[in-house]
Design a protein around this motif. Structure first.
Motif, mmCIF file in Angstrom:
data_model
loop_
_atom_site.group_PDB
_atom_site.id
_atom_site.type_symbol
_atom_site.label_atom_id
_atom_site.label_comp_id
_atom_site.label_asym_id
_atom_site.label_seq_id
_atom_site.Cartn_x
_atom_site.Cartn_y
_atom_site.Cartn_z
ATOM 1 N N VAL A 60 0.857 -1.184 0.000
ATOM 2 C CA VAL A 60 0.000 0.000 0.000
ATOM 3 C C VAL A 60 0.896 1.237 0.000
ATOM 4 O O VAL A 60 1.718 1.415 0.904
ATOM 5 C CB VAL A 60 -0.944 0.033 1.225
ATOM 6 C CG1 VAL A 60 -1.842 1.260 1.179
ATOM 7 C CG2 VAL A 60 -1.779 -1.249 1.293
ATOM 8 N N LEU A 61 0.740 2.071 -1.031
ATOM 9 C CA LEU A 61 1.479 3.339 -1.142
ATOM 10 C C LEU A 61 0.557 4.450 -0.676
ATOM 11 O O LEU A 61 -0.534 4.626 -1.228
ATOM 12 C CB LEU A 61 1.904 3.579 -2.594
ATOM 13 C CG LEU A 61 2.572 4.926 -2.871
ATOM 14 C CD1 LEU A 61 3.904 5.040 -2.131
ATOM 15 C CD2 LEU A 61 2.766 5.115 -4.372
ATOM 16 N N VAL A 62 0.979 5.198 0.340
ATOM 17 C CA VAL A 62 0.143 6.250 0.923
ATOM 18 C C VAL A 62 0.799 7.619 0.715
ATOM 19 O O VAL A 62 1.984 7.796 1.000
ATOM 20 C CB VAL A 62 -0.079 6.012 2.435
ATOM 21 C CG1 VAL A 62 -0.938 7.121 3.029
ATOM 22 C CG2 VAL A 62 -0.718 4.651 2.674
ATOM 23 N N ASP A 63 -0.011 8.554 0.225
ATOM 24 C CA ASP A 63 0.387 9.958 0.110
ATOM 25 C C ASP A 63 -0.238 10.701 1.281
ATOM 26 O O ASP A 63 -1.457 10.816 1.369
ATOM 27 C CB ASP A 63 -0.120 10.531 -1.227
ATOM 28 C CG ASP A 63 0.098 12.035 -1.358
ATOM 29 O OD1 ASP A 63 0.943 12.602 -0.634
ATOM 30 O OD2 ASP A 63 -0.579 12.654 -2.207
ATOM 31 N N PHE A 64 0.593 11.155 2.222
ATOM 32 C CA PHE A 64 0.128 12.013 3.315
ATOM 33 C C PHE A 64 0.179 13.442 2.796
ATOM 34 O O PHE A 64 1.252 13.920 2.407
ATOM 35 C CB PHE A 64 1.020 11.852 4.557
ATOM 36 C CG PHE A 64 0.863 10.526 5.240
ATOM 37 C CD1 PHE A 64 -0.105 10.356 6.225
ATOM 38 C CD2 PHE A 64 1.676 9.447 4.915
ATOM 39 C CE1 PHE A 64 -0.247 9.128 6.875
ATOM 40 C CE2 PHE A 64 1.536 8.229 5.554
ATOM 41 C CZ PHE A 64 0.569 8.063 6.538
ATOM 42 N N TRP A 65 -0.953 14.133 2.766
ATOM 43 C CA TRP A 65 -1.063 15.441 2.129
ATOM 44 C C TRP A 65 -2.052 16.316 2.908
ATOM 45 O O TRP A 65 -2.666 15.856 3.871
ATOM 46 C CB TRP A 65 -1.551 15.274 0.686
ATOM 47 C CG TRP A 65 -2.993 14.847 0.613
ATOM 48 C CD1 TRP A 65 -3.506 13.614 0.928
ATOM 49 C CD2 TRP A 65 -4.099 15.662 0.292
ATOM 50 N NE1 TRP A 65 -4.869 13.611 0.803
ATOM 51 C CE2 TRP A 65 -5.266 14.862 0.409
ATOM 52 C CE3 TRP A 65 -4.235 16.986 -0.097
ATOM 53 C CZ2 TRP A 65 -6.549 15.363 0.160
ATOM 54 C CZ3 TRP A 65 -5.516 17.473 -0.355
ATOM 55 C CH2 TRP A 65 -6.642 16.669 -0.231
ATOM 56 N N ALA A 116 4.597 7.092 1.880
ATOM 57 C CA ALA A 116 5.015 5.978 2.729
ATOM 58 C C ALA A 116 4.537 4.693 2.069
ATOM 59 O O ALA A 116 3.401 4.616 1.607
ATOM 60 C CB ALA A 116 4.437 6.114 4.133
ATOM 61 N N LEU A 117 5.427 3.711 2.020
ATOM 62 C CA LEU A 117 5.116 2.422 1.421
ATOM 63 C C LEU A 117 5.006 1.385 2.539
ATOM 64 O O LEU A 117 5.922 1.260 3.349
ATOM 65 C CB LEU A 117 6.205 2.027 0.428
ATOM 66 C CG LEU A 117 5.989 0.725 -0.339
ATOM 67 C CD1 LEU A 117 4.733 0.784 -1.203
ATOM 68 C CD2 LEU A 117 7.208 0.429 -1.216
ATOM 69 N N PHE A 118 3.863 0.693 2.573
ATOM 70 C CA PHE A 118 3.596 -0.320 3.593
ATOM 71 C C PHE A 118 3.522 -1.687 2.933
ATOM 72 O O PHE A 118 2.871 -1.849 1.899
ATOM 73 C CB PHE A 118 2.268 -0.029 4.300
ATOM 74 C CG PHE A 118 2.270 1.241 5.099
ATOM 75 C CD1 PHE A 118 2.563 1.231 6.456
ATOM 76 C CD2 PHE A 118 1.996 2.458 4.491
ATOM 77 C CE1 PHE A 118 2.567 2.415 7.189
ATOM 78 C CE2 PHE A 118 2.004 3.648 5.215
ATOM 79 C CZ PHE A 118 2.287 3.627 6.572
ATOM 80 N N VAL A 119 4.184 -2.661 3.532
ATOM 81 C CA VAL A 119 4.152 -4.043 3.054
ATOM 82 C C VAL A 119 3.925 -4.932 4.272
ATOM 83 O O VAL A 119 4.641 -4.819 5.272
ATOM 84 C CB VAL A 119 5.474 -4.429 2.344
ATOM 85 C CG1 VAL A 119 5.450 -5.893 1.924
ATOM 86 C CG2 VAL A 119 5.736 -3.524 1.147
ATOM 87 N N GLN A 141 8.613 1.112 -6.864
ATOM 88 C CA GLN A 141 9.128 -0.182 -7.327
ATOM 89 C C GLN A 141 10.498 -0.496 -6.740
ATOM 90 O O GLN A 141 10.780 -1.633 -6.382
ATOM 91 C CB GLN A 141 9.134 -0.231 -8.848
ATOM 92 C CG GLN A 141 7.723 -0.245 -9.402
ATOM 93 C CD GLN A 141 7.655 -0.104 -10.901
ATOM 94 O OE1 GLN A 141 8.576 0.406 -11.547
ATOM 95 N NE2 GLN A 141 6.546 -0.554 -11.484
ATOM 96 N N ALA A 142 11.320 0.531 -6.568
ATOM 97 C CA ALA A 142 12.674 0.322 -6.010
ATOM 98 C C ALA A 142 12.620 -0.083 -4.537
ATOM 99 O O ALA A 142 13.547 -0.720 -4.035
ATOM 100 C CB ALA A 142 13.509 1.602 -6.165
ATOM 101 N N ASN A 143 11.536 0.276 -3.842
ATOM 102 C CA ASN A 143 11.440 0.005 -2.404
ATOM 103 C C ASN A 143 10.583 -1.215 -2.070
ATOM 104 O O ASN A 143 10.380 -1.515 -0.896
ATOM 105 C CB ASN A 143 10.927 1.238 -1.670
ATOM 106 C CG ASN A 143 12.003 2.283 -1.536
ATOM 107 O OD1 ASN A 143 12.946 2.100 -0.772
ATOM 108 N ND2 ASN A 143 11.908 3.337 -2.316
ATOM 109 N N LEU A 144 10.117 -1.927 -3.085
ATOM 110 C CA LEU A 144 9.363 -3.160 -2.838
ATOM 111 C C LEU A 144 10.332 -4.266 -2.435
ATOM 112 O O LEU A 144 11.431 -4.352 -2.980
ATOM 113 C CB LEU A 144 8.599 -3.579 -4.086
ATOM 114 C CG LEU A 144 7.436 -2.696 -4.486
ATOM 115 C CD1 LEU A 144 6.897 -3.127 -5.838
ATOM 116 C CD2 LEU A 144 6.346 -2.729 -3.429
#
Length: 146
Positions: A60-65, A116-119, A141-144
């Motif tokens: 899950v990729l989250v944009d905090f805005w 923030a990327l959640f796995v 993709q680089a942080n998966l």
């Protein structure tokens, strides 16, 4: 690797079991019958955030805005374009830090926009600052996990 995944509906927040091979075939929610993926971000609030982070068996990729943030508004169209490229392998979501201040505090969001990327229910990467669509996709993709 299991042949089915739990996917949380972006509309009714029900957890669905979807065959891995069917992810790209526009699966619908078993409860509300709306599409599980619509190639745009899902707005999360405090009630739905934990469910999406802990129960989705895809990253899950989250944009905090925040609505008043110029760089956030500037990045928003690129974030939506990134959703088209990343879904259905990754759930793309947004959290309005103005409306969900306790989430922003819990994750110690100090500047916005912050991705923030959640796995597997855990944060695995974070990046502050506005980015274009290609950089959002590349960073994600680089942080998966490999």
């Amino acid at each position: 690797m299991t042949d089915s995944l739990h996917i949380v509906c972006p509309h009714c927040h029900t957890t669905n079991r979807v065959a891995r091979s069917q992810l790209g075939s526009a699966p619908d929610c078993g409860s509300c019958h709306k599409p599980l993926f619509e190639a745009h971000s899902t707005a999360l609030d405090e009630a739905s955030f934990d469910k999406h982070i802990s129960r989705n068996q895809i990253p899950v990729l989250v944009d905090f805005w925040a609505p008043w943030c110029g760089p956030c508004r500037q990045m928003a169209p690129g974030f939506e374009q990134a959703a088209k490229q990343l879904e259905p392998q990754i759930r793309v979501a947004k959290v309005d830090t103005e409306a969900n201040q306790s989430l922003a505090a819990r994750f110690q969001i100090r500047s916005i926009p912050t991705l923030a990327l959640f796995v597997g229910g855990r944060e695995v990467a974070r990046q502050a600052g506005a980015m274009g669509v290609a950089d959002i996709v590349r960073w994600t993709q680089a942080n998966l996990p490999r």
